[in-house]
Write a protein that holds these residues in place. Structure first.
Motif, short mmCIF file in Angstrom:
data_model
loop_
_atom_site.label_atom_id
_atom_site.label_comp_id
_atom_site.label_asym_id
_atom_site.label_seq_id
_atom_site.Cartn_x
_atom_site.Cartn_y
_atom_site.Cartn_z
N PRO A 257 0.83 -1.22 0.00
CA PRO A 257 0.00 0.00 0.00
C PRO A 257 0.86 1.26 0.00
N ILE A 258 0.36 2.30 -0.62
CA ILE A 258 1.04 3.59 -0.66
C ILE A 258 0.34 4.52 0.32
N ASP A 259 1.08 5.04 1.26
CA ASP A 259 0.50 5.93 2.26
C ASP A 259 0.03 7.22 1.59
N LEU A 260 -1.26 7.50 1.70
CA LEU A 260 -1.84 8.65 1.01
C LEU A 260 -1.26 9.97 1.51
N ILE A 261 -1.06 10.07 2.83
CA ILE A 261 -0.50 11.30 3.39
C ILE A 261 0.90 11.55 2.84
N SER A 262 1.72 10.48 2.78
CA SER A 262 3.08 10.63 2.25
C SER A 262 3.05 11.03 0.79
N MET A 263 2.13 10.45 0.03
CA MET A 263 2.04 10.78 -1.39
C MET A 263 1.63 12.24 -1.58
N ILE A 264 0.64 12.70 -0.80
CA ILE A 264 0.19 14.08 -0.95
C ILE A 264 1.28 15.07 -0.53
N SER A 265 1.90 14.80 0.64
CA SER A 265 2.94 15.71 1.11
C SER A 265 4.14 15.70 0.18
N GLY A 266 4.50 14.49 -0.33
CA GLY A 266 5.63 14.42 -1.26
C GLY A 266 5.34 15.12 -2.56
N ALA A 267 4.13 14.96 -3.08
CA ALA A 267 3.77 15.63 -4.34
C ALA A 267 3.72 17.14 -4.16
N ARG A 268 3.20 17.60 -3.02
CA ARG A 268 3.14 19.05 -2.77
C ARG A 268 4.54 19.63 -2.62
N LEU A 269 5.42 18.91 -1.88
CA LEU A 269 6.80 19.36 -1.75
C LEU A 269 7.48 19.39 -3.11
N GLY A 270 7.26 18.32 -3.90
CA GLY A 270 7.88 18.27 -5.21
C GLY A 270 7.44 19.41 -6.10
N THR A 271 6.14 19.74 -6.07
CA THR A 271 5.63 20.84 -6.87
C THR A 271 6.22 22.17 -6.41
#
Length: 300
Positions: A257-271
């Motif tokens: 499973p992919i942690d949704l919080i990690s994905m959102i925070s990582g994508a926001r940081l990346g952007t």
């Protein structure tokens, strides 16, 4: 090691085994400037980490040694481009083990190197001074050596040159070249196996396959901790390009499973830092590597 391996091995990397676990290596280091130039040509930049204890510097002012990632060493070994020397002893043990004869020899080498450096600097500065005097018309090609010596004496030029000389610190260590300190008998296969064991032990071997796949596509990779990832990837030399990707450690993307919080925070940081947040893994059946990028689009 085959004859071809011997011919291709050019870069010397020093590593120290961890005292608590013999199968764990501390950060591999490169000291020689020529080796660092070769690494750059191969697309490996590393991180400069050398400084004086009492003169802390920003990263852009650091010097040798160059610290490599374990993935860099694995990739170099797979391509037969490097030789890793395992240091058996700690710093205190190395210094204590130097015999008086060895110490005297090392001191003589340092003295000869400094003398040669001072002679070169003195000649270079005198040649510059003479060229400047010719340019402003004080002397010409017919000026005698005695006249030049008189001018130097009247202007205290020799003292000025002597005060401007600097001590050139060697980039590599004569001590580390001693066979009693560095273990040179391991073949490339032996060292590669040791490094692979370390990866299997930490269950991160697939992360190396992500690294290798990106390197095969021409990316240059560096540690990505400051951007919330395992690596950051550049499309070319970091001196010419900004990094484009923030790579996470490998996952089993089919079942893990992919942690949704990690994905959102990582994508926001990346952007925010203008980088794609990338996850990936290796398909066990085919051995192929797959990547997935996530970008924060925003709402409202």
């Amino acid at each position: 090691m085959t004859e071809e391996d011997v011919r291709r091995v050019a870069i010397t990397i020093y590593a120290k085994k961890c005292a608590e676990a013999e199968e764990v290596l501390m950060s591999p280091l490169v000291f020689d400037m020529h080796d660092i130039q070769l690494l750059r040509k191969y697309g490996i930049c590393g991180v400069l980490s050398g400084t004086l204890p009492t003169a802390a510097q920003q990263n852009v002012f650091l010097s040798v040694p160059l610290r490599l990632m374990l993935e860099d060493v694995l990739w170099l070994h797979q391509n037969n481009l490097a030789d890793v020397k395992i240091i058996r002893q700690g710093g205190d043990e190395i210094i204590a083990g130097i015999t008086p004869e060895r110490g005297a020899k090392l001191a003589k080498l340092v003295e000869d190197r400094l003398t040669k450096s001072f002679d070169y600097q003195t000649k270079f500065k005198k040649d510059q001074h003479i060229a400047k005097l010719k340019k402003i018309g004080i002397i010409n090609d017919e000026t005698s050596a005695e006249e030049l010596q008189r001018l130097d004496k009247s202007n205290n030029n020799d003292q000025l040159i002597e005060s401007s000389l600097f001590i050139d610190i060697a980039d590599n260590s004569s001590i580390l070249k001693d066979d009693s300190i560095a273990l040179n008998s391991l073949s490339c296969d032996d060292i590669r196996n040791l490094l692979f064991k370390q990866y299997e032990r930490s269950e991160k071997m697939q992360t190396y396959f992500l690294y290798k796949a990106l390197r095969d596509q021409g990316y240059v990779l560096s540690p990505g901790g400051r951007f919330g990832g395992k690596f950051i990837a550049y499309p070319g030399d970091p001196l010419r390009f900004h990094s484009h990707l923030t790579i996470q450690e490998a996952i089993d993307y089919r079942s893990e499973p992919i942690d949704l919080i990690s994905m959102i925070s990582g994508a926001r940081l990346g952007t925010t830092v203008k980088k794609l947040w990338v996850i990936g893994g290796v398909e066990e059946e085919t051995g192929s590597t797959h990547f997935f990028s996530v970008e924060w689009a925003g709402f409202g």
